[in-house]
Design a protein around this motif. Structure first.
Motif, PDB file in Angstrom:
ATOM      1  N   LEU A 105      36.398  42.785  29.312  1.00 37.43           N
ATOM      2  CA  LEU A 105      36.505  43.190  30.710  1.00 37.43           C
ATOM      3  C   LEU A 105      36.646  44.692  30.790  1.00 37.43           C
ATOM      4  CD1 LEU A 105      37.081  42.383  33.739  1.00 37.43           C
ATOM      5  CD2 LEU A 105      39.501  42.396  33.106  1.00 37.43           C
ATOM      6  N   GLN A 142      35.414  43.761  37.342  1.00 40.29           N
ATOM      7  CA  GLN A 142      35.696  42.420  37.850  1.00 40.29           C
ATOM      8  C   GLN A 142      34.717  41.371  37.365  1.00 40.29           C
ATOM      9  OE1 GLN A 142      38.390  41.698  39.072  1.00 40.29           O
ATOM     10  NE2 GLN A 142      38.186  39.685  39.952  1.00 40.29           N
ATOM     11  N   SER A 194      39.597  35.179  44.884  1.00 41.66           N
ATOM     12  CA  SER A 194      38.389  35.606  44.173  1.00 41.66           C
ATOM     13  C   SER A 194      37.749  34.400  43.515  1.00 41.66           C
ATOM     14  CB  SER A 194      38.749  36.652  43.116  1.00 41.66           C
ATOM     15  OG  SER A 194      37.648  36.881  42.257  1.00 41.66           O
ATOM     16  N   SER A 208      40.511  33.472  40.696  1.00 41.97           N
ATOM     17  CA  SER A 208      41.678  34.288  40.385  1.00 41.97           C
ATOM     18  C   SER A 208      42.260  34.789  41.695  1.00 41.97           C
ATOM     19  CB  SER A 208      41.319  35.465  39.468  1.00 41.97           C
ATOM     20  OG  SER A 208      40.391  36.326  40.086  1.00 41.97           O
ATOM     21  N   ASP A 231      43.192  37.900  42.587  1.00 41.17           N
ATOM     22  CA  ASP A 231      42.484  39.117  43.044  1.00 41.17           C
ATOM     23  C   ASP A 231      41.770  39.703  41.846  1.00 41.17           C
ATOM     24  OD1 ASP A 231      43.514  41.874  45.224  1.00 41.17           O
ATOM     25  OD2 ASP A 231      41.593  41.394  44.309  1.00 41.17           O
ATOM     26  N   LYS A 232      41.826  40.993  41.707  1.00 38.55           N
ATOM     27  CA  LYS A 232      41.116  41.636  40.610  1.00 38.55           C
ATOM     28  C   LYS A 232      41.751  41.282  39.274  1.00 38.55           C
ATOM     29  CE  LYS A 232      39.358  45.564  43.175  1.00 38.55           C
ATOM     30  NZ  LYS A 232      39.269  47.038  43.241  1.00 38.55           N
ATOM     31  N   LEU A 233      40.907  41.225  38.278  1.00 34.69           N
ATOM     32  CA  LEU A 233      41.389  40.986  36.933  1.00 34.69           C
ATOM     33  C   LEU A 233      41.973  42.292  36.435  1.00 34.69           C
ATOM     34  CD1 LEU A 233      38.408  38.880  35.568  1.00 34.69           C
ATOM     35  CD2 LEU A 233      40.611  38.071  36.384  1.00 34.69           C
TER      36      LEU A 233
END
Lengths: 112, 116
Positions: A93, A98, B31, B94, B96-98
């Motif tokens: 990642l 994202q 998300s 998820s 929100d953002k990873l």
């Protein structure tokens, strides 16, 4: 362009021994790495992760090692158990992107 | 807490048809991402939706599209199906953002699409 590669499609290990799954990546912008485990007919399950600021992360029988200079990470499972037989995916990642970039997976078989 | 659910689990279509797959994320997750899994390519990112907006997109042709509803449920559509579209389509949610481990994606069981 395969940015994350798992060069071993399969691995067979005896129960009780150590399983080592390897993963290489090419994009130096990746800053977080994850391992997922997948059983047939199920979605991948998150196993363990590591930030690029670390070189090791341990969770029970699972340890992930990161070698940034070699752009290589590995997952160690010790001792290996029959229930560990599954397909393992490594993923990378880049913060802000994202999206997880996955390797092709390695099928691990633990033999009794 | 219920996990990510996908419907249908299996689907058989013929070339040229279109298909719609559905994904219900974990409650509270906003998300939703879609991935295609094939034996040769592994898991490849299709797109990600957040608050009804496509936030990220992978390298797939325009035949692949998606949307997200106000309750965070998401649908993926593939038009003019080709044999090569046969794959397992996975949805992941998820919050929100990873953000470097503060959140992770939880995957559904997938929809197995076969194109004849």
């Amino acid at each position: 362009d395969q940015q994350v590669k798992q060069n071993s499609p399969s691995l067979s290990v005896q129960e009780g021994r150590i399983s080592i799954l390897n993963c290489d990546y090419t994009n130096s912008m990746f800053d977080y790495f994850l391992w997922y485990k997948k059983y047939p007919a199920e979605g991948p399950t998150f196993l363990i992760s590591i930030s690029s600021i670390k070189d090791k992360n341990e969770d029970g029988r699972f340890t992930v090692f990161l070698n940034k200079s070699a752009k290589h990470l590995s997952l160690h499972i010790v001792p290996s158990q029959p229930g560990d037989s599954a397909v393992y995916f490594c993923a990378a990642l880049r913060s802000g992107a994202q999206k997880l970039v996955f390797g092709q997976g390695t099928r691990l078989t633990i033999n009794p | 807490k219920a996990g990510v659910t996908q419907t249908p689990r299996y689907l058989i279509k013929t070339r040229g048809q279109q298909v719609t797959l559905s994904c219900s994320p974990i409650s509270g997750h906003r998300s939703v991402s879609w991935y295609q899994q094939t034996p040769g390519q592994g898991l490849q990112f299709l797109f990600e939706y957040f608050s009804e907006t496509q936030r990220n997109k992978g390298n797939f042709p325009g035949r692949f599209s998606g949307r997200q509803f106000s309750n965070s449920r998401s649908e993926m559509n593939v038009s003019t199906l080709e044999l090569g579209d046969s794959a397992l389509y996975l949805c992941a949610s998820s919050y929100d953002k990873l953000a470097g481990g503060k959140d992770t994606q939880y995957f559904g069981p997938g929809t197995r699409l076969t194109v004849l």
